[in-house]
Design a protein around this motif. Sequence first.
Motif, PDB file in Angstrom:
ATOM      1  N   ASN A  25       1.157  -1.327  -0.121  1.00 31.26           N
ATOM      2  CA  ASN A  25       0.049   0.124  -0.110  1.00 31.26           C
ATOM      3  C   ASN A  25       0.708   1.293  -0.168  1.00 31.26           C
ATOM      4  O   ASN A  25       0.348   2.309   0.079  1.00 31.26           O
ATOM      5  N   ARG A  33       3.111   4.627  -8.245  1.00 32.86           N
ATOM      6  CA  ARG A  33       1.752   3.971  -7.905  1.00 32.86           C
ATOM      7  C   ARG A  33       1.636   3.195  -6.961  1.00 32.86           C
ATOM      8  O   ARG A  33       2.760   2.814  -6.524  1.00 32.86           O
ATOM      9  N   ILE A  34       0.629   3.008  -6.388  1.00 31.73           N
ATOM     10  CA  ILE A  34       0.333   1.928  -5.241  1.00 31.73           C
ATOM     11  C   ILE A  34       0.128   0.588  -5.894  1.00 31.73           C
ATOM     12  O   ILE A  34      -0.527   0.478  -6.350  1.00 31.73           O
ATOM     13  N   ASN A  36      -0.949  -2.206  -4.665  1.00 36.78           N
ATOM     14  CA  ASN A  36      -2.519  -2.991  -4.623  1.00 36.78           C
ATOM     15  C   ASN A  36      -3.502  -2.360  -5.447  1.00 36.78           C
ATOM     16  O   ASN A  36      -4.173  -3.096  -6.139  1.00 36.78           O
ATOM     17  N   GLN A  37      -3.358  -1.055  -5.551  1.00 41.33           N
ATOM     18  CA  GLN A  37      -4.380  -0.340  -6.543  1.00 41.33           C
ATOM     19  C   GLN A  37      -4.298  -0.839  -8.022  1.00 41.33           C
ATOM     20  O   GLN A  37      -5.172  -0.947  -8.651  1.00 41.33           O
ATOM     21  N   HIS A  38      -2.850  -0.777  -8.308  1.00 40.73           N
ATOM     22  CA  HIS A  38      -2.469  -1.267  -9.508  1.00 40.73           C
ATOM     23  C   HIS A  38      -3.069  -2.572  -9.879  1.00 40.73           C
ATOM     24  O   HIS A  38      -3.629  -2.967 -11.082  1.00 40.73           O
ATOM     25  N   LEU A  40      -5.416  -4.431  -8.591  1.00 39.12           N
ATOM     26  CA  LEU A  40      -7.160  -4.417  -8.481  1.00 39.12           C
ATOM     27  C   LEU A  40      -7.439  -3.764  -9.717  1.00 39.12           C
ATOM     28  O   LEU A  40      -8.417  -4.332 -10.284  1.00 39.12           O
ATOM     29  N   LEU A  41      -6.982  -2.542  -9.923  1.00 40.71           N
ATOM     30  CA  LEU A  41      -7.431  -1.785 -11.338  1.00 40.71           C
ATOM     31  C   LEU A  41      -7.216  -2.425 -12.650  1.00 40.71           C
ATOM     32  O   LEU A  41      -7.875  -2.476 -13.356  1.00 40.71           O
TER      33      LEU A  41
END
Length: 98
Positions: A25, A33-34, A36-38, A40-41
């Motif tokens: 995170n 970039r983070i 986890n976000q990368h 998931l998205l």
Amino acid sequence: VKGNTFATMEELNRRGKAFVNGWCNEVHRTTKRISNQHYLLEEKSSLLPLPKTHYRIKNLQQRIISPDSYISRCWGRINKFILPQIVSTLKISHKFFF
């Protein structure tokens, strides 16, 4: 993990997962970039599901390794795999997983 003690395997897994989630995170220094976000998205939707059955395994076969350290297999097409030079000209038994 080094220097830590854990009463149970569950505690080890819980603390390990918390560490990984905290690490993922944070903002990546290169990509900004983070992670986890990368994931998931963008990445998660591109992953293919695992097969419902296990991989098939061919019966044990023998092959002779060529002097140039290649072993070949032929299932409709010829594929060659390179092996370490130290095993060249030996006869080996193997199983291919596919």
